[in-house]
Design a protein around this motif. Structure first.
Motif, PDB file in Angstrom:
ATOM      1  N   ARG A 137     -30.030 -71.391 -36.439  1.00  0.00           N
ATOM      2  CA  ARG A 137     -28.790 -72.153 -36.577  1.00  0.00           C
ATOM      3  C   ARG A 137     -28.819 -73.408 -35.703  1.00  0.00           C
ATOM      4  N   LEU A 163     -22.494 -76.243 -41.165  1.00  0.00           N
ATOM      5  CA  LEU A 163     -23.455 -75.178 -40.847  1.00  0.00           C
ATOM      6  C   LEU A 163     -22.926 -73.832 -41.334  1.00  0.00           C
ATOM      7  N   VAL A 167     -24.765 -71.374 -44.177  1.00  0.00           N
ATOM      8  CA  VAL A 167     -25.111 -69.974 -43.901  1.00  0.00           C
ATOM      9  C   VAL A 167     -24.362 -69.049 -44.854  1.00  0.00           C
TER      10      VAL A 167
END
Length: 197
Positions: A137, A163, A167
């Protein structure tokens, strides 16, 4: 047998144990990974397996490391050489989709399964899984930041939100592939990412 050959054979045996352990753990979880199960699967004695790892926890940690090596080979390394910023982000996400689509492990994404198995626990195995996730990440976060700084993404882009959504798309992709055997899921994931970018 020469000492050099003995060391090489020991390394090969250890790698065979880890590769088999990763396959088992991807489908049955790290808790389903036992010394006895591995010994039977590989035609070895329990003592032979224990001799390489000592404890079940050491074996689990080594399998997590093996899963990291596989993921790195299959995802970030496939995007290496692509210009940093949005081109790299696109290439890394495509490699990630391709990795899940090709199903190199019978249980799909090892880290999705392992995170669900260990997220409510404490200890070294949970910490190793969380550390691997955080490392990936962090790489994605830096890549998004670079894309913003290069004006490849809008200046007001919420980096952490983007982000999170990337994900989330990958978790959904793994879910639809594994639980529902939905062969259209990779196309949907690609469309969802295209909307984000």
């Amino acid at each position: 047998m020469s000492p050099r050959k003995s060391v090489a054979e020991s390394r090969l045996t250890r790698q065979r144990i880890l590769d088999t352990g990763l396959v088992i753990a991807s489908a049955e979880g790290l808790e389903g990974l036992t010394i006895g199960r591995l010994a039977a699967e590989l035609g070895m004695s329990k003592a032979g397996v224990i001799g390489h790892f000592g404890t079940k926890e050491s074996l689990q940690l080594a399998v997590v490391d093996t899963a990291v090596e596989l993921f790195v080979r299959e995802v970030p390394e496939r995007a290496r050489g692509v210009a940093r910023g949005l081109p790299y982000l696109r290439a890394a996400c495509e490699a990630w989709i391709s990795y899940l689509e090709r199903e190199p492990l019978p249980g799909g994404c090892f880290f999705t399964a392992a995170a669900a198995e260990f997220d409510g626990r404490e200890g070294p195995v949970r910490d190793a899984i969380a550390r691997a996730d955080e490392t990936w990440r962090r790489e994605l976060r830096v890549t998004i930041w670079r894309a913003v700084s290069l004006a490849e993404l809008p200046p007001d882009t919420d980096i952490d939100q983007l982000l999170y959504e990337i994900v989330a798309i990958m978790l959904a992709l793994n879910h639809f592939l594994q639980l529902h055997r939905d062969r259209e899921a990779p196309k949907r994931a690609r469309r969802a990412l295209e909307r984000l970018f």
